[in-house]
Scaffold this motif. Structure first.
Motif, PDB file in Angstrom:
ATOM      1  N   UNK A  38       0.839  -1.212   0.000  1.00  0.00           N
ATOM      2  CA  UNK A  38       0.000   0.000   0.000  1.00  0.00           C
ATOM      3  C   UNK A  38       0.866   1.251   0.000  1.00  0.00           C
ATOM      4  N   UNK A  39       1.629   1.402  -1.074  1.00  0.00           N
ATOM      5  CA  UNK A  39       2.422   2.619  -1.233  1.00  0.00           C
ATOM      6  C   UNK A  39       1.572   3.660  -1.953  1.00  0.00           C
ATOM      7  N   UNK A  40       0.660   4.271  -1.229  1.00  0.00           N
ATOM      8  CA  UNK A  40      -0.312   5.228  -1.783  1.00  0.00           C
ATOM      9  C   UNK A  40      -1.355   4.534  -2.641  1.00  0.00           C
ATOM     10  N   UNK A  41      -0.911   3.755  -3.603  1.00  0.00           N
ATOM     11  CA  UNK A  41      -1.852   2.998  -4.428  1.00  0.00           C
ATOM     12  C   UNK A  41      -1.607   1.516  -4.139  1.00  0.00           C
ATOM     13  N   UNK A  42      -2.697   0.781  -3.919  1.00  0.00           N
ATOM     14  CA  UNK A  42      -2.526  -0.647  -3.584  1.00  0.00           C
ATOM     15  C   UNK A  42      -2.030  -1.418  -4.798  1.00  0.00           C
ATOM     16  N   UNK A  43      -1.270  -2.476  -4.526  1.00  0.00           N
ATOM     17  CA  UNK A  43      -0.863  -3.368  -5.625  1.00  0.00           C
ATOM     18  C   UNK A  43      -0.538  -4.730  -5.041  1.00  0.00           C
ATOM     19  N   UNK A  44      -0.650  -5.782  -5.878  1.00  0.00           N
ATOM     20  CA  UNK A  44      -0.299  -7.111  -5.363  1.00  0.00           C
ATOM     21  C   UNK A  44       1.218  -7.251  -5.320  1.00  0.00           C
ATOM     22  N   UNK A  45       1.735  -7.749  -4.230  1.00  0.00           N
ATOM     23  CA  UNK A  45       3.189  -7.874  -4.076  1.00  0.00           C
ATOM     24  C   UNK A  45       3.569  -9.331  -3.927  1.00  0.00           C
ATOM     25  N   UNK A  46       4.549  -9.830  -4.632  1.00  0.00           N
ATOM     26  CA  UNK A  46       5.430  -9.168  -5.575  1.00  0.00           C
ATOM     27  C   UNK A  46       4.873  -9.164  -6.999  1.00  0.00           C
ATOM     28  N   UNK A  47       3.602  -9.394  -7.170  1.00  0.00           N
ATOM     29  CA  UNK A  47       3.022  -9.369  -8.519  1.00  0.00           C
ATOM     30  C   UNK A  47       1.837 -10.328  -8.580  1.00  0.00           C
ATOM     31  N   UNK A  48       1.244 -10.419  -9.739  1.00  0.00           N
ATOM     32  CA  UNK A  48       0.070 -11.283  -9.886  1.00  0.00           C
ATOM     33  C   UNK A  48       0.282 -12.131 -11.143  1.00  0.00           C
ATOM     34  N   UNK A  49       0.719 -13.374 -10.921  1.00  0.00           N
ATOM     35  CA  UNK A  49       1.057 -14.252 -12.048  1.00  0.00           C
ATOM     36  C   UNK A  49      -0.159 -15.062 -12.459  1.00  0.00           C
ATOM     37  N   UNK A  50      -0.447 -15.049 -13.752  1.00  0.00           N
ATOM     38  CA  UNK A  50      -1.606 -15.790 -14.258  1.00  0.00           C
ATOM     39  C   UNK A  50      -1.172 -16.497 -15.558  1.00  0.00           C
ATOM     40  N   UNK A  51      -1.554 -17.782 -15.699  1.00  0.00           N
ATOM     41  CA  UNK A  51      -1.276 -18.483 -16.974  1.00  0.00           C
ATOM     42  C   UNK A  51      -2.363 -18.106 -17.966  1.00  0.00           C
ATOM     43  N   UNK A  52      -1.956 -17.874 -19.202  1.00  0.00           N
ATOM     44  CA  UNK A  52      -2.927 -17.455 -20.213  1.00  0.00           C
ATOM     45  C   UNK A  52      -2.813 -18.349 -21.450  1.00  0.00           C
ATOM     46  N   UNK A  53      -3.966 -18.715 -21.994  1.00  0.00           N
ATOM     47  CA  UNK A  53      -3.966 -19.438 -23.278  1.00  0.00           C
ATOM     48  C   UNK A  53      -5.088 -18.862 -24.135  1.00  0.00           C
ATOM     49  N   UNK A  54      -5.137 -19.355 -25.413  1.00  0.00           N
ATOM     50  CA  UNK A  54      -6.139 -18.740 -26.297  1.00  0.00           C
ATOM     51  C   UNK A  54      -7.342 -19.650 -26.558  1.00  0.00           C
TER      52      UNK A  54
END
Ligand code: HEM
Length: 505
Positions: free
Chosen positions: A489-505
């Motif tokens: 929550x550094x002023x604006x919230x964010x997922x830490x250390x990131x938000x990993x998602x597998x993607x396919x078509x």
């Protein structure tokens, strides 16, 4: 001299508030120390430990609320400085709807070297004038022209994601993906230029926004760094900030220069078109928001050059980091809930035509998902005001508070209140479908009242367009559950250390 006066005023301010607060609800010493001199200075968590501050603040407020009930303000001391927390709807209503208590608190001054004294920070007549001037850039018809520009960028993003999947990439970090996309959108809609995704200057800008947010959090949590900017600049943290700000300004100045050159080449008819468009809200072609400012500066002489630069910095930052957070948390919530995802896709199949602005109105369920995301992961989870006149008026009576108090509004806290949201920690978009009337100040992700978010309609258009487009075109498999993610929550919230998602078509 100015610095000395600042310190003297600060001491009087503390003495006065300490007097005013006799008998008020203070934090219990076993929750947070109330030492007369240092308060809880050494008990706040280390601001460098990501995610800890939010949990700590929510826990203290929760326990305070249990002990002292819901209505009154809660005071807590960080060093000598008291913070007042408004945590229930009567207090929030009395402050947010007030026409007199519209000033931001002293902490916003920390942002000034970067964002200047623009619409986000300024007060009084200056703010009123800027707000009136900038409101015209968010007229319904103008939003439609932004939509057309956004669609172009989102379609390009769709192609880029598709190419990368075909090239064999499976896992994507979506905070970074959406951050690039949102910056591209604000840059095109507001500033009129397209960025190269791999432009090293844009990459540096994005990283520097992260760096400055962290650095601002460090300063905000350490009263020893609260001195006038003049002194702060001499500290190692201050010197570091200065370098970051220089680079941030270099990036926005370059965009500004390009647009100014273009603006100066416009002929009389084209200038007249901008005038008519903004006055009547009629748009004949896509117009970036910056043209409105340039028109105000060069033609109407209503805003000085400093003002143009200030607003440009504010919109670049406020217009991309907040939407990044909402789209990434939204994507995670929707795709980890099979039932929710199925409903979103069913709605898309039923309504989505050639992707026109009108289609967005029919995305009722998707809108409920976005609102639920904003409730559980408010991007601006906390904002502040400086009280000017007390008592404050709410529909439930008067709220008495020191006339100098610095008030913290933690949207995140009221959004998690069981009183207003049954099963408050659950992601349940259908709660927004019910007829049940909710207190209007129980859901305040965009703040409320005269100083609410000027870009909220713009944000909703972008969020619907981005989420609808990618959910319709790709399949997603999140790598972790929302509950496992740390919320920075550094002023604006964010997922830490990131938000990993597998993607396919
Ligand atoms: C999900 C997206 C967004 C959220 C949750 C959000 C939230 C907020 C909040 C809570 C405030 C009040 C801050 C305070 O009192 O200190 C605010 C103000 C503001 N926002 Fe947003 N915002 C979003 C998107 C945007 C966008 C897209 C823009 C610009 C295009 C924007 C521009 C501004 C500006 C200029 C202000 C200052 C308004 C004033 O003081 O008069 N915001 N926003």
């Amino acid at each position: 001299m100015q610095a000395k006066m600042g310190k003297v005023k600060f001491i009087f301010f503390i003495i006065e508030i300490k007097k005013d607060m006799r008998g008020a609800t203070l934090t219990d010493p076993d929750l947070f120390p109330n030492h007369w001199l240092i308060g809880g200075l050494f008990d706040a968590p280390d601001p460098n430990e990501i995610g800890i501050f939010r949990t700590w603040e929510m826990r203290i407020l929760n326990q305070m609320q249990k002990r002292h009930g819901e209505i009154g303000p809660i005071y807590i001391f960080l060093g000598l400085t008291p913070f007042t927390f408004f945590h229930e709807t009567p207090c929030l209503e009395s402050l947010l709807r007030s026409q007199v208590n519209r000033e931001k608190n002293f902490g916003y001054g920390f942002l000034k070297p970067w964002l200047g004294d623009g619409i986000l920070i300024s007060a009084g007549k200056k703010w009123q004038h800027r707000r009136r001037n900038l409101n015209s850039a968010f007229h319904f018809n103008i939003l439609n022209s932004y939509f057309i520009m956004m669609r172009e960028i989102v379609d390009e993003y769709k192609v880029s994601l598709s190419k990368r999947i075909k090239a064999g990439i499976k896992d994507f970090e979506f905070h970074d993906e959406f951050n690039k996309l949102s910056l591209q959108i604000i840059n095109y809609t507001a500033m009129g230029s397209k960025l190269d995704y791999n432009d090293p200057l844009a990459e540096t800008y994005r990283k520097d926004v992260d760096r400055i947010k962290r650095s601002l959090r460090v300063r905000a949590n350490n009263p020893l760094l609260w001195f006038e900017n003049l002194f702060f600049k001499l500290t190692p943290e201050g010197r570091k900030q200065l370098k970051i700000i220089k680079r941030l300004h270099k990036f926005t100045d370059a965009i500004l220069d390009t647009r100014v050159k273009m603006f100066k080449n416009l002929n009389k008819e084209e200038i007249q078109e901008i005038k008519e468009s903004y006055e009547a809200g009629k748009i004949k072609r896509s117009l970036p928001f910056l043209d409105n400012l340039l028109y105000s500066h060069f033609e109407q002489k209503e805003i000085d050059w400093e003002g143009v630069k200030e607003e440009m910095e504010v919109f670049m930052f406020a217009g991309h980091d907040t939407t990044t957070a909402t789209s990434v948390f939204g994507l995670q919530f929707i795709t980890e809930n099979e039932e929710v995802l199925a409903k979103v896709l069913k709605e898309q199949d039923e309504i989505y035509g050639d992707s026109e602005m009108d289609d967005l109105k029919s995305m009722i369920y998707l809108e409920q998902c976005i609102k639920e995301t904003l409730r559980l992961r408010a991007p601006v989870r906390e904002y502040f005001r400086q009280i000017d006149q007390s008592p404050l008026q709410s529909s439930e009576g008067e709220i008495h508070i020191s006339s100098k108090a610095s008030v913290s509004i933690i949207a995140d806290f009221i959004h998690h209140s069981e009183k207003h949201f049954e099963n408050a920690f659950k992601f349940d978009p259908s709660r927004w479908a019910s007829e049940k009337r909710r207190h209007p100040y129980a859901f305040i992700p965009f703040s409320a009242g005269p100083r609410n978010c000027i870009g909220q309609k713009f944000a909703m258009i972008e969020l619907k367009l981005v989420l609808a487009t990618i959910l319709r075109n790709f399949k997603f498999q999140p790598k972790a559950k929302s509950e496992q993610m740390v919320i920075a929550s550094d002023f604006i919230s964010s997922p830490w250390p990131g938000c990993w998602i597998s993607v396919s078509q």
